[in-house]
Design a protein around this motif. Structure first.
Motif, PDB file in Angstrom:
ATOM      1  N   ALA A 375       0.852  -1.200   0.000  1.00 57.69           N
ATOM      2  CA  ALA A 375       0.000   0.000   0.000  1.00 57.69           C
ATOM      3  C   ALA A 375       0.876   1.234   0.000  1.00 57.69           C
ATOM      4  O   ALA A 375       1.828   1.336   0.774  1.00 57.69           O
ATOM      5  CB  ALA A 375      -0.916   0.010   1.220  1.00 57.69           C
ATOM      6  N   CYS A 376       0.559   2.168  -0.898  1.00 55.85           N
ATOM      7  CA  CYS A 376       1.409   3.354  -1.004  1.00 55.85           C
ATOM      8  C   CYS A 376       1.106   4.331   0.129  1.00 55.85           C
ATOM      9  O   CYS A 376       0.041   4.281   0.735  1.00 55.85           O
ATOM     10  CB  CYS A 376       1.247   4.008  -2.375  1.00 55.85           C
ATOM     11  SG  CYS A 376      -0.201   5.049  -2.532  1.00 55.85           S
ATOM     12  N   PRO A 377       2.041   5.221   0.423  1.00 51.67           N
ATOM     13  CA  PRO A 377       1.831   6.152   1.546  1.00 51.67           C
ATOM     14  C   PRO A 377       0.857   7.271   1.201  1.00 51.67           C
ATOM     15  O   PRO A 377       0.517   8.063   2.057  1.00 51.67           O
ATOM     16  CB  PRO A 377       3.233   6.718   1.779  1.00 51.67           C
ATOM     17  CG  PRO A 377       3.908   6.620   0.466  1.00 51.67           C
ATOM     18  CD  PRO A 377       3.372   5.395  -0.194  1.00 51.67           C
ATOM     19  N   SER A 378       0.447   7.347  -0.065  1.00 50.16           N
ATOM     20  CA  SER A 378      -0.398   8.407  -0.630  1.00 50.16           C
ATOM     21  C   SER A 378       0.416   9.670  -0.861  1.00 50.16           C
ATOM     22  O   SER A 378       1.463   9.860  -0.248  1.00 50.16           O
ATOM     23  CB  SER A 378      -1.635   8.718   0.217  1.00 50.16           C
ATOM     24  OG  SER A 378      -1.315   9.607   1.256  1.00 50.16           O
ATOM     25  N   CYS A 379      -0.060  10.483  -1.769  1.00 49.18           N
ATOM     26  CA  CYS A 379       0.604  11.761  -2.052  1.00 49.18           C
ATOM     27  C   CYS A 379      -0.417  12.660  -2.722  1.00 49.18           C
ATOM     28  O   CYS A 379      -1.617  12.377  -2.679  1.00 49.18           O
ATOM     29  CB  CYS A 379       1.835  11.535  -2.950  1.00 49.18           C
ATOM     30  SG  CYS A 379       1.420  11.140  -4.655  1.00 49.18           S
ATOM     31  N   GLY A 380       0.044  13.720  -3.362  1.00 45.79           N
ATOM     32  CA  GLY A 380      -0.876  14.658  -4.005  1.00 45.79           C
ATOM     33  C   GLY A 380      -1.758  14.014  -5.070  1.00 45.79           C
ATOM     34  O   GLY A 380      -2.770  14.581  -5.473  1.00 45.79           O
ATOM     35  N   ARG A 381      -1.379  12.831  -5.527  1.00 48.23           N
ATOM     36  CA  ARG A 381      -2.187  12.173  -6.564  1.00 48.23           C
ATOM     37  C   ARG A 381      -3.322  11.333  -5.975  1.00 48.23           C
ATOM     38  O   ARG A 381      -4.135  10.805  -6.723  1.00 48.23           O
ATOM     39  CB  ARG A 381      -1.313  11.239  -7.396  1.00 48.23           C
ATOM     40  CG  ARG A 381      -0.248  11.936  -8.218  1.00 48.23           C
ATOM     41  CD  ARG A 381       0.471  10.887  -9.065  1.00 48.23           C
ATOM     42  NE  ARG A 381       1.696  11.401  -9.631  1.00 48.23           N
ATOM     43  CZ  ARG A 381       1.763  12.060 -10.786  1.00 48.23           C
ATOM     44  NH1 ARG A 381       0.668  12.293 -11.461  1.00 48.23           N
ATOM     45  NH2 ARG A 381       2.924  12.485 -11.225  1.00 48.23           N
ATOM     46  N   THR A 382      -3.344  11.168  -4.655  1.00 52.70           N
ATOM     47  CA  THR A 382      -4.363  10.309  -4.041  1.00 52.70           C
ATOM     48  C   THR A 382      -5.631  11.107  -3.814  1.00 52.70           C
ATOM     49  O   THR A 382      -5.613  12.100  -3.088  1.00 52.70           O
ATOM     50  CB  THR A 382      -3.854   9.783  -2.676  1.00 52.70           C
ATOM     51  OG1 THR A 382      -2.528   9.337  -2.832  1.00 52.70           O
ATOM     52  CG2 THR A 382      -4.721   8.651  -2.172  1.00 52.70           C
ATOM     53  N   LEU A 383      -6.727  10.662  -4.433  1.00 53.57           N
ATOM     54  CA  LEU A 383      -7.969  11.439  -4.330  1.00 53.57           C
ATOM     55  C   LEU A 383      -9.051  10.662  -3.585  1.00 53.57           C
ATOM     56  O   LEU A 383     -10.230  10.818  -3.845  1.00 53.57           O
ATOM     57  CB  LEU A 383      -8.446  11.836  -5.733  1.00 53.57           C
ATOM     58  CG  LEU A 383      -7.466  12.722  -6.527  1.00 53.57           C
ATOM     59  CD1 LEU A 383      -7.989  13.010  -7.914  1.00 53.57           C
ATOM     60  CD2 LEU A 383      -7.171  14.024  -5.789  1.00 53.57           C
ATOM     61  N   GLY A 409      -2.740   4.628  -4.367  1.00 54.27           N
ATOM     62  CA  GLY A 409      -3.423   5.913  -4.458  1.00 54.27           C
ATOM     63  C   GLY A 409      -3.806   6.355  -5.857  1.00 54.27           C
ATOM     64  O   GLY A 409      -4.790   7.068  -6.030  1.00 54.27           O
ATOM     65  N   CYS A 410      -3.037   5.955  -6.885  1.00 54.86           N
ATOM     66  CA  CYS A 410      -3.343   6.495  -8.214  1.00 54.86           C
ATOM     67  C   CYS A 410      -3.004   5.499  -9.320  1.00 54.86           C
ATOM     68  O   CYS A 410      -2.150   4.628  -9.151  1.00 54.86           O
ATOM     69  CB  CYS A 410      -2.574   7.802  -8.445  1.00 54.86           C
ATOM     70  SG  CYS A 410      -0.829   7.553  -8.769  1.00 54.86           S
ATOM     71  N   VAL A 411      -3.695   5.665 -10.444  1.00 58.58           N
ATOM     72  CA  VAL A 411      -3.434   4.774 -11.576  1.00 58.58           C
ATOM     73  C   VAL A 411      -2.156   5.164 -12.328  1.00 58.58           C
ATOM     74  O   VAL A 411      -1.702   4.438 -13.202  1.00 58.58           O
ATOM     75  CB  VAL A 411      -4.610   4.740 -12.591  1.00 58.58           C
ATOM     76  CG1 VAL A 411      -5.744   3.901 -12.053  1.00 58.58           C
ATOM     77  CG2 VAL A 411      -5.072   6.126 -12.951  1.00 58.58           C
TER      78      VAL A 411
HETATM   79  S1  SF4 Z   1      -0.741   8.102  -5.067  1.00 59.63           S
HETATM   80 FE1  SF4 Z   1       0.371   7.253  -6.839  1.00 59.63          FE
HETATM   81  S2  SF4 Z   1       2.244   8.489  -7.017  1.00 59.63           S
HETATM   82 FE2  SF4 Z   1       1.354   8.925  -4.990  1.00 59.63          FE
HETATM   83  S3  SF4 Z   1       2.411   7.516  -3.597  1.00 59.63           S
HETATM   84 FE3  SF4 Z   1       0.534   6.465  -4.270  1.00 59.63          FE
HETATM   85  S4  SF4 Z   1       1.087   5.247  -6.115  1.00 59.63           S
HETATM   86 FE4  SF4 Z   1       2.767   6.748  -5.712  1.00 59.63          FE
END
Ligand code: SF4
Length: 473
Positions: A375-383, A409-411
């Motif tokens: 699981a990603c830590p999330s970032c500005g791309r996570t909606l 978080g994102c495609v």
């Molecule tokens: S939202 Fe996308 S770019 Fe951001 S951390 Fe997750 S997978 Fe990586």
């Protein structure tokens, strides 16, 4: 773009002890807005260095490099073109490398002018098509990408460089970093290295993966900065990262060749040797002397397999979690290791030791006893609210031995960095998610309300091939 919310988040990180803060800048507007974020922070007296995280847009990197202290680019995305499954001739390979270098030159000039540092941040799962063609999705490919970009920087006279090689699978991350060190030594490079286990997930499992990957490398003297990546509020990453550095940071480097080779001897039974030799490290966190011992014993069930026994002197269980994960990973480098045997006096219950042992074996790919999460830590791309969705998926599908699930978080980067997961739930924008089976999107743009139920049905209807162990790719 939300300057106030970003500033508040940076302040929370700094108050927790963060020494560097990275902010995603996915496009030119976001890169430009870094100036507002930085100004607001400086007006408040917050001087923490800022790093811009750039993925696809060289133009955004060039703007950010004039504003913040460091820019991170991902060579897998920083390419002149995408050619999935293309078969490269040697000439085409070299031509594209040249184009990549030409694309990087303007950024290097801006960085030189503004004294901005650059991190070449390579992730397993997002290598360029050119690298994938020649090396596959392997530690060798990660290192080749790092070496190409390092060579370009070196040949351009740019030296404010940091390199990172991250993977969610701990053995891949360790192998890649050790290989990089070897190639750096051959090339005469001495650039700092940033360490992290990416997409580690949340909770105890994520912390154990980070301690195993980051801690064991720090113990060998590899690594200059670290990030513990959690799918939790960012400030939660800091206390664990601080503890990891206090136990395994460079000033505490303690292991010697002699002691390591002692254990490669095979069937040493019930003999012990203190692994800790420096004065600093020879103390528990409360300053008392440590009697940490390591034994390698014969496994009574498989004569050719070994169990590593780690004994600690009543250290707090949270510290045991870090030290056992890092110490075991440091020693479990050959495939004759079948198990772990932990001892911590009366400070950990048998149940805690059992759970920790299983989690360490899972983190190192030696034995799977429950669902593995990426699981990603999330970032500005996570909606979407990835933290609560991950918790829901864990509650429903957390105990399936051998199943691997990715919650991303994102495609844009999610599918590439699913690390061989059987199923994925990936943000598709506008609060929707797409469900994947392997690397195939099977149910697109699902509403969040139903997504977890739908994922559970998908797993129940399609099953998964149970993995017992996972080998280093
Ligand atoms: S939202 Fe996308 S770019 Fe951001 S951390 Fe997750 S997978 Fe990586």
């Amino acid at each position: 773009m939300d300057t106030q919310a970003t500033v508040s988040q940076v302040i929370r990180l700094v108050e927790a002890g963060s020494e560097l803060v990275r902010i995603t800048a996915a496009n030119i507007r976001e890169a430009e807005n870094l100036a507002n974020i930085k100004d607001t922070l400086r007006q408040k007296g917050i001087k923490v260095p800022l790093i811009a995280d750039i993925h696809f847009k060289p133009e955004a990197a060039e703007i950010a490099a004039q504003i913040v202290e460091k820019v991170r680019i991902n060579p897998g995305n920083y390419v002149s073109s995408h050619h999935k499954n293309k078969k490269y001739t040697e000439q085409e390979y070299q031509d594209e490398l040249l184009l990549t270098a030409e694309k990087l030159f303007p950024l290097l000039e801006i960085c030189k002018k503004h004294e901005t540092a650059l991190r070449i941040g390579i992730n397993h799962g997002s290598l360029s098509d050119r690298i994938l063609f020649r090396y596959g999705n392997t530690p060798e490919g990660m290192v080749a990408a790092a070496m190409e970009f390092t060579d370009i920087c070196y040949n351009s006279g740019f030296d404010k460089l940091v390199i990172s090689l991250k993977a969610s699978y701990v053995p891949t991350m360790i192998t890649a970093n050790k290989l990089l060190i070897k190639q750096f030594q051959e090339a005469g490079y001495h650039y700092p290295i940033h360490l992290g286990v990416t997409e580690a997930g949340n909770g105890m499992a994520a912390r154990i993966k980070s301690a195993a990957g980051i801690g064991s490398l720090l113990a060998e003297g590899i690594g200059d900065t670290i990030r513990v990546s959690l799918t939790e509020p960012p400030e939660k990453e800091i206390p664990f990262a601080k503890k990891l550095v206090s136990l395994y940071g460079r000033s505490h480097q303690v292991f010697t060749e002699k002691e390591i080779s002692f254990f490669s001897n095979g069937n040493i039974k019930n003999e012990t040797i203190p692994l800790v030799i420096s004065d600093k490290k020879n103390k528990n966190s409360d300053g008392t002397a440590s009697d940490f011992k390591l034994e390698k014993t014969s496994n009574q069930f498989h004569d050719d397999k070994q169990v590593i026994k780690l004994s600690y002197n009543d250290i707090p269980h949270e510290e045991l979690m870090i030290r056992a994960s890092a110490d075991f990973t440091l020693k479990a480098t050959d495939n004759t290791i079948a198990g772990i045997w932990l001892n911590n006096g009366t400070s950990s219950t048998p149940e805690q030791l059992s759970e920790l042992s299983l989690q360490i074996l899972q983190a190192t790919g030696l034995r799977y006893s429950k669902t593995e999460f990426v699981a990603c830590p999330s970032c500005g791309r996570t909606l979407f609210d990835i933290e609560s969705v991950l918790e829901k998926v864990k509650a429903r599908l957390g105990e399936k031995k051998g199943l691997k699930i990715a919650v991303m978080g994102c495609v844009v980067n999610g599918p590439g960095e699913m690390a061989g997961a059987d199923y994925g739930l990936i943000g598709a924008g506008n609060g929707k998610v797409t469900l994947y089976k392997g690397h195939k999107p099977v149910l697109k743009n699902q509403s969040l309300e139903d997504a977890v139920d739908t994922l559970v049905s998908l797993v129940e209807n399609n099953g998964f091939s149970s993995r017992e162990t996972e080998n280093i790719s």
